[in-house]
Structures are given as C-alpha cells and as structure tokens.
Design a protein around this motif. Structure first.
Motif, PDB file in Angstrom:
ATOM      1  N   TRP A  53       0.844  -1.193   0.000  1.00 50.05           N
ATOM      2  CA  TRP A  53       0.000   0.000   0.000  1.00 50.05           C
ATOM      3  C   TRP A  53       0.879   1.242   0.000  1.00 50.05           C
ATOM      4  N   TRP A  55       0.211   5.222   0.683  1.00 47.21           N
ATOM      5  CA  TRP A  55      -0.838   6.102   1.196  1.00 47.21           C
ATOM      6  C   TRP A  55      -0.489   7.584   1.048  1.00 47.21           C
ATOM      7  N   PRO A  59      -4.629   6.919   6.621  1.00 46.86           N
ATOM      8  CA  PRO A  59      -5.675   5.920   6.382  1.00 46.86           C
ATOM      9  C   PRO A  59      -6.630   5.754   7.551  1.00 46.86           C
ATOM     10  N   ALA A 108      -4.984   5.894  -1.731  1.00 47.12           N
ATOM     11  CA  ALA A 108      -3.905   4.900  -1.715  1.00 47.12           C
ATOM     12  C   ALA A 108      -3.811   4.205  -3.056  1.00 47.12           C
TER      13      ALA A 108
END
Length: 404
Positions: A53, A55, A59, A108
């Motif tokens: 991931w 970002w 998040p 993301a």
C-alpha cells in the motif's frame, strides 16, 4: 515508470513475463512499487497478507479512495495485465498533483499479491485473504509444482506466514476501490472507445480432472489391453469446446500434467484443469456438468477412473451500482443528446481483485482498450494514447471521489 518495470521477470526466449508470487521477479516488482511510492512522498506499508500500500493522507481517517491492481503474471503473460493498473494509479496521482487537486479523503495505491495464482493454483490470494474468502489454514495448504508450500515461499521471501488472515480493520478504512485494467477482450475496440466501465464479472471457476489409468509400454501393449487416461482426457477437451459453444460461454483445458510423461509410455495419470466462465450461474453449471458427464462416459469406456475436484469458484459479481453510476457521471456518461454513454459499460469474463473485494467494500473497474483482445500472452497490448486516456479517466474519477 513503464520502462523501469518492463524488463522485470521477462523471459528472454518467449518474451513473456514470469512474475510469480514470492520469487525473485516478484521481489523486484515489489521494490519497484516501493520506489515509486517513496519518490512521491507516499507512506509505504505491507499488510499481513503481503499486499503493498502507498498512502497519501492518514488511512485511519477512513472513507479512503483506493486504486491499483497487481504486478504478478501468468506463465509467459503480457506486460499490461495488472501492471497497467498500478502504473496508471501512480500516474493519475501525478496528474492530480499537477492540477493542484486538494484531497478531502485519504488516497492509496495498492499492489495485491498473487492475483494470477500462477504458482500456487489459486487466483487472488492476497485479496482473498484480506477479505476472509481464503482462510489462513487453507492458504497454508497451498503448494506449488515443486512441492514448496505457501508458508515456505513467504518465509524465503522474508515475510511471516503466521500473520496472514482476514483484515477487516483495513477494509473498514476504504470507502471505494477502483481498479483500472487492460480489457481482456475486444468490446472497446469494436465500439471505438478508449475506456470503459465494468458492470459485472461472470461467474467462473477451476476444476481439476484426474484421469487414472494404467502405465504400460507404448510399443508392446495392444490397444485393446490399454487403460489409457489420455483418451478420455482428449474427449473432455473436445466436450469443453462443444458445450461452451452451445451455451454461449467459455471453457478451456489450459493446463495438463501427465505421469510418467514418457514418449514411449502409456500414461498412468492425466490431470487436466478446466477453466469455465459464463454470463450467469445456470449457464456455467450447464457447461461444467456436461463436460464432466462426457468425461465420465469416456473414462468408463476406456477402463479409466475419474475424480473431479472444484479447486476454486467465484459467483457472479455485480459491481456497486451507486459507485458505477457515480463514475459514469464523473466521466460524462450519458451527456449526449442521444443518451448513449460516452464511456460504455460492459461485463467481463475475467476475475480481478476488485471482484473479490466487491462483497466487502464498494468496488468498480475501468477498462482500457486492447486492440487485439489478446490477453495472458506476450501479444497483449494497448496503444500509448489509450493508456494515457485511461490515466486521465482514472485521475478524473479519483478527483471526483476524493476531492469533494
């Protein structure tokens, strides 16, 4: 980005890609993803199931808008299936930053692990684990052709297989997932459109057919004395084509293993894998049942035993209608006086991570035109202009969903 990723895992003879889960090529793809994330000041993390991931924003705020796809491949696959969605995701963020977009929600980019299932025989392992559609116990039983288990492969790659499992907290942070993918078919080429929106994924599955006969000498064994499993297997292959054509579906025996696999030996075992997909569940059930019935009839005729095991199955996936319609609105669909969609909505017979996650979070897909329709092959392609159109469409969607 594309030039940097292009040589990773490419086989010099076939020209296709062999980016299999938890191998050296996979590690190179993961390193590339991390480099792209860090170059943009994004926060990079790997979850318990090996998915990556990147970002922008926190998040933990929730209602995040996520895009991306996968970087692994089928054996000798093409350059676009999976990677186009990841490359386009980073490019779309670049486009939005160039526009001066101000994000109201976390965003993301994701690289889901082992989407193709080329090594362990099960597709979408990363997203299945995350959504709870594959248990840790089931995953630990997965084995590749060399007898290496998934836990061993993960450990060898530096990951902890004991940590894998459902990740509801992560999914709860996501308000929408939009996956861009090269079209695996020619619908857009035939309609003349560069980009399309997915409506649904056909139900599909994989079945293993084990034909067990008797090994014998190919030069000395009379035809009448043979229990040759290759013969009912061949009939099953023909039945798959026949029944799929009758039902308007698709069915393919694309993988086969033979024992003892000698030129001068009657086989003792022929193991074939059937992949079948149809527009609805009844159609799929009809095709698979007919293929199995034909296989059993011919197996009895030749004194061969047959076992059929369903190894994976995904029911029909209808993408979130609200999200799909919102994406159509963002992209200007339906604005012509004729009412025709500028960006067509089409179904697909190919499975995707977006389809796996659709039962847990709102998901949608964008398709980029594939002029030949060829996929899972080195001949897979997309024109640069169409890829750029896909990036701009994805940027518009992210802006519409995350910048309000």
């Amino acid at each position: 980005m594309w030039d940097r990723l292009r040589p990773v895992g490419r086989h010099p003879e076939s020209g296709g890609y062999r980016r299999f889960a938890w191998t050296g090529a996979d590690a190179e793809c993961r390193a590339w993803f991390r480099e792209q994330a860090e170059a943009r000041g994004l926060t990079h993390e790997v979850d318990r199931n090996g998915n990556q991931w990147a970002w922008l924003g926190d998040p933990a705020r929730g209602d995040a808008v996520v895009t991306g796809s996968h970087l692994d491949s089928v054996p000798d696959g093409g350059a676009f299936d999976g990677p186009l969605g990841v490359v386009s995701a980073f490019a779309a963020l670049d486009e939005l930053r160039g526009r001066g977009a101000r994000f109201a929600k976390p965003v993301a980019v994701v690289n889901f692990g082992d989407e193709e299932g080329a090594r362990f025989g099960l597709a979408c392992v990363g997203s299945r684990l995350t959504s709870g559609k594959l248990t840790a116990r089931q995953a630990h039983l997965l084995t590749d052709a060399d007898g290496v288990t998934l836990p061993r492969a993960m450990e060898a790659a530096g990951y902890d297989p004991e940590a894998i499992g459902p990740d509801p907290e992560r999914l709860a942070r996501i308000g929408a997932f939009v996956e861009l993918h090269v079209e695996q078919g020619r619908a857009l080429d035939l309609s003349g459109d560069a980009v399309g929106i997915a409506s649904s994924i056909w139900p599909h599955g994989r079945w293993r057919f084990d034909f067990r006969g008797e090994a014998n000498h190919a030069g000395t064994t009379r035809l009448a004395d043979r229990r040759d499993p290759m013969l009912p297997y061949a009939e099953a292959v023909l039945a798959a084509r026949r029944e799929a054509r009758l039902a308007g579906a698709v069915a393919t025996f694309g993988k086969v293993a033979v024992e003892p696999n000698g030129v001068n030996a009657v086989p003792s075992l022929v193991r074939g894998w059937l992949d079948s997909r149809a527009a609805d569940q009844d159609g799929l059930d009809t095709v698979v049942a007919a293929v199995e019935a034909a296989a059993r009839d011919h197996a009895r005729e030749h004194g061969v035993d047959l076992d059929v095991v369903r190894e994976s199955f995904t029911p029909v996936v209808e993408f979130d209608n609200v999200l799909r319609d919102e994406i159509a609105r963002i992209l200007g669909a339906g604005n012509r006086e004729s009412g025709r969609l500028n960006v067509p909505v089409l179904g697909t017979g190919a499975g995707h991570d977006a389809g796996i996650l659709a039962g847990s979070i709102p998901t949608a897909m964008l398709f980029v035109r594939n002029p030949t329709g060829v996929s899972h092959s080195p001949a897979e392609s997309a024109a640069e202009d169409d890829c750029a159109a896909g990036v701009l469409a994805l940027a518009d969607v992210l802006e519409g969903l995350a910048c309000r």
